[in-house]
Design a protein around this motif. Structure first.
Motif, PDB file in Angstrom:
ATOM      1  N   GLY A   1      -3.999  -0.876  -2.668  1.00 54.36           N
ATOM      2  CA  GLY A   1      -3.000  -1.929  -2.562  1.00 54.36           C
ATOM      3  C   GLY A   1      -2.774  -2.683  -3.858  1.00 54.36           C
TER       4      GLY A   1
ATOM      5  N   TRP B   1      -4.757   6.550   1.873  1.00 50.26           N
ATOM      6  CA  TRP B   1      -4.242   5.231   1.518  1.00 50.26           C
ATOM      7  C   TRP B   1      -4.784   4.787   0.172  1.00 50.26           C
ATOM      8  CZ3 TRP B   1      -0.928   2.359   4.635  1.00 50.26           C
ATOM      9  CH2 TRP B   1      -0.687   2.879   5.913  1.00 50.26           C
TER      10      TRP B   1
ATOM     11  N   TYR C   1       0.835  -1.191   0.000  1.00 49.87           N
ATOM     12  CA  TYR C   1       0.000   0.000   0.000  1.00 49.87           C
ATOM     13  C   TYR C   1       0.879   1.254   0.000  1.00 49.87           C
ATOM     14  CZ  TYR C   1      -3.610  -3.201   1.725  1.00 49.87           C
ATOM     15  OH  TYR C   1      -4.486  -4.235   1.879  1.00 49.87           O
TER      16      TYR C   1
END
Length: 123
Positions: free
Chosen positions: A116, A113, A95
């Motif tokens: 991923g 974030w 990530y």
């Protein structure tokens, strides 16, 4: 608001290399420190590397020091993670994250974030 999209993951043999990219939206990308974290199955998300907003300072987890290199291109709103000499224990979802403060190895310091990208290293 910053949106992050990782790419570049995949399957590689031990000893091989991969380069991950994280593309960021927004005109303020250059004001954020950036970090890479990873999470293996059944384990907590752990710090991998971080880079200051200017790219002048970097910081690595001991487990990847000397093998991984973090860099950024503020003109392209992109941060990279070059991974060499990969090991099976590097297998994880990776990530990228953006930190409005100083670069850090602490998860809670990061404000945004990505979703991923999977990295799998076969032995």
């Amino acid at each position: 608001q910053v949106q992050l999209v990782e790419s570049g993951g995949g399957l590689v043999q031990a000893g091989g290399s991969l380069r991950l990219s994280c593309a960021a939206s927004g005109r303020t990308f250059s004001s954020y420190a950036m970090g890479w974290f990873r999470q293996a199955p059944g384990k907590e998300r752990e710090f991998v590397a971080a880079i200051s907003w200017s790219g002048g300072s970097t910081y690595y987890a001991d487990s990847v020091k000397g093998r991984f290199t973090i860099s950024r291109d503020n003109a392209k709103n992109t941060v990279y993670l070059q991974m060499n000499s990969l090991k099976p224990e590097d297998t994880a979802v990776y990530y990228c994250a953006a930190d409005s403060g100083k670069y850090s190895d602490l998860r809670y310091e990061y404000d945004y974030w990505g979703q991923g990208t999977q990295v799998t290293v076969s032995s």
